[in-house]
Design an enzyme around this catalytic site. Structure first.
Site, PDB file in Angstrom:
ATOM      1  N   VAL A 260       0.825  -1.215   0.000  1.00 19.18           N
ATOM      2  CA  VAL A 260       0.000   0.000   0.000  1.00 19.18           C
ATOM      3  C   VAL A 260       0.850   1.252   0.000  1.00 19.18           C
ATOM      4  O   VAL A 260       0.417   2.315  -0.467  1.00 19.18           O
ATOM      5  CB  VAL A 260      -0.948  -0.019   1.226  1.00 19.18           C
ATOM      6  CG1 VAL A 260      -0.160   0.017   2.535  1.00 19.18           C
ATOM      7  CG2 VAL A 260      -1.965   1.108   1.171  1.00 19.18           C
ATOM      8  N   LYS A 261       2.084   1.160   0.500  1.00 14.45           N
ATOM      9  CA  LYS A 261       2.936   2.341   0.615  1.00 14.45           C
ATOM     10  C   LYS A 261       3.445   2.860  -0.725  1.00 14.45           C
ATOM     11  O   LYS A 261       3.982   3.966  -0.805  1.00 14.45           O
ATOM     12  CB  LYS A 261       4.118   2.047   1.535  1.00 14.45           C
ATOM     13  CG  LYS A 261       3.718   1.768   2.970  1.00 14.45           C
ATOM     14  CD  LYS A 261       3.032   2.952   3.627  1.00 14.45           C
ATOM     15  CE  LYS A 261       2.779   2.723   5.104  1.00 14.45           C
ATOM     16  NZ  LYS A 261       2.150   3.869   5.768  1.00 14.45           N
ATOM     17  N   ASP A 262       3.245   2.090  -1.800  1.00 18.83           N
ATOM     18  CA  ASP A 262       3.589   2.616  -3.124  1.00 18.83           C
ATOM     19  C   ASP A 262       2.781   3.879  -3.419  1.00 18.83           C
ATOM     20  O   ASP A 262       3.274   4.815  -4.058  1.00 18.83           O
ATOM     21  CB  ASP A 262       3.292   1.582  -4.207  1.00 18.83           C
ATOM     22  CG  ASP A 262       4.258   0.409  -4.193  1.00 18.83           C
ATOM     23  OD1 ASP A 262       5.207   0.415  -3.388  1.00 18.83           O
ATOM     24  OD2 ASP A 262       4.047  -0.529  -4.983  1.00 18.83           O
TER      25      ASP A 262
END
Length: 357
Positions: free
Chosen positions: A59-61
């Protein structure tokens, strides 16, 4: 600001046959997975946003791309510059990918308690990784402060400041929230996830609250050792942090600026014990075929509990943060699980998956 991200979310859709531009164009528009076994068991509809299918694996992309694009739009970074961040792992991995795609240098400060898989991957992606002792945010040697000071000490560099740069929450408001709303046809009774920076919960929560005219409940799930549940349930009292969890990158001892944008609109919060997270991690592998990390397992436990609070037939969405590949030397190691007192948390018929010594 972040207009290109909004445009990408509108135009690419959810089809796998569409063509995108490089790594950055592939971020977002992840599937929403119906968790059949847990849904049937709970009598509700449990969905997981498959953020592990982002090109960098988490999700941190989204936050990484949003933070860099926001800096570019403000003119804070020029070609060939240096991106610096303090991160427990996945934001750093996202930033390392984005920096390679955009031609920036990447320097990552991180607590030395993080898994070796994450550190190795960051270095393989070309990042300059600087592990430092894990100390509280109030300590001037905290990894976030060291990242900020280094960025300030060199030319053409930015500290992306994932915890308190609200471009983080904004990218989830512009992309993740609208995707969930579209994928559920606007029928979502509850959204819940754990929070580290607060960006996902705040951005998605704000969007879903607005689109549903306040009908969608937004809940916070917490690991042991975090103060956020007590903050929400006490009406705003921030207690001293104590305890710890096996989960990485979630839980907090303070209210970040990202979380502060939405904290007063959170419907409720509760803490999920590590034992439940471990049991669900193995259950997801066995019944759903999903090989996911401990933070994701915590989110799924929380989604089931929220669905039970909301009642039969409720529709609850959570975040499937990343895969287990970055943690497998711990989560599937009998010795490591024993050292944490968690081996007996795994149901007997699922212990066959703990294959590492």
């Amino acid at each position: 600001m972040l207009s290109s991200l909004r445009l990408a979310a509108r135009t690419r859709g959810f089809a796998t046959h569409s063509t995108v531009q490089g790594f950055n164009g592939a971020v977002g528009n992840t599937p929403l997975i119906y968790l059949k076994g847990l849904s049937e068991k709970s009598g509700a509809h449990i969905y997981g946003k498959a953020e592990f299918q982002n090109p960098g694996g988490s999700v941190k992309d989204r936050a990484a791309l949003g933070l860099v694009q926001d800096a570019e739009e403000q003119g804070l970074i020029k070609p060939g510059g240096t991106i610096v961040e303090g991160t427990a792992g996945n934001t750093g991995i996202g930033l390392a990918h984005v920096c390679r795609a955009k031609g920036y240098k990447c320097v990552i400060y991180m607590p030395n308690t993080q898994s070796q898989e994450k550190i190795d991957l960051l270095r393989m992606l070309g990042a300059d990784v600087r592990p430092v002792p894990a100390v509280a945010f109030e300590n001037p040697l905290n990894y976030n402060h060291q990242a900020r000071e280094f960025a300030e000490s060199i030319d053409n560099a930015i500290w992306t400041n994932q915890f308190d740069n609200t471009a983080n929450a904004k990218v989830h408001y512009l992309t993740t929230g609208p995707e969930i709303w579209a994928q559920t046809q606007g029928r979502v009774d509850g959204f819940i996830c754990a929070t580290g920076t607060g960006g996902t919960l705040a951005g998605v929560g704000k969007y879903l609250k607005e689109k549903s005219d306040g009908k969608t409940q937004i809940w916070l799930a917490d690991p042991p050792g975090s103060v956020l549940t007590s903050y929400v349930t006490s009406g705003g009292k921030l207690i001293e942090r104590s305890g710890s969890s096996i989960t990485e990158g979630i839980g907090q001892g303070r209210i970040t600026d990202n979380l502060a944008t939405f904290i007063n609109d959170i419907s409720g919060a509760f803490t999920v014990p590590d034992e439940k997270s471990i049991a669900t991690l193995y259950e997801l592998l066995d019944t759903e075929g999903l090989y996911l990390g401990a933070s994701t397992a915590l989110n799924v436990v929380a989604a089931v509990e929220l669905a039970q609070k909301l009642g039969p037939g409720s529709r609850v969405v959570t975040i499937l943060c990343d895969g287990a590949y970055r943690y497998q030397s711990r989560l599937f190691s009998k010795k490591w699980l024993q050292s944490k007192g968690l081996e007996d948390a795994i149901p007997p018929h699922l212990k066959k998956y703990a294959v590492l010594d």
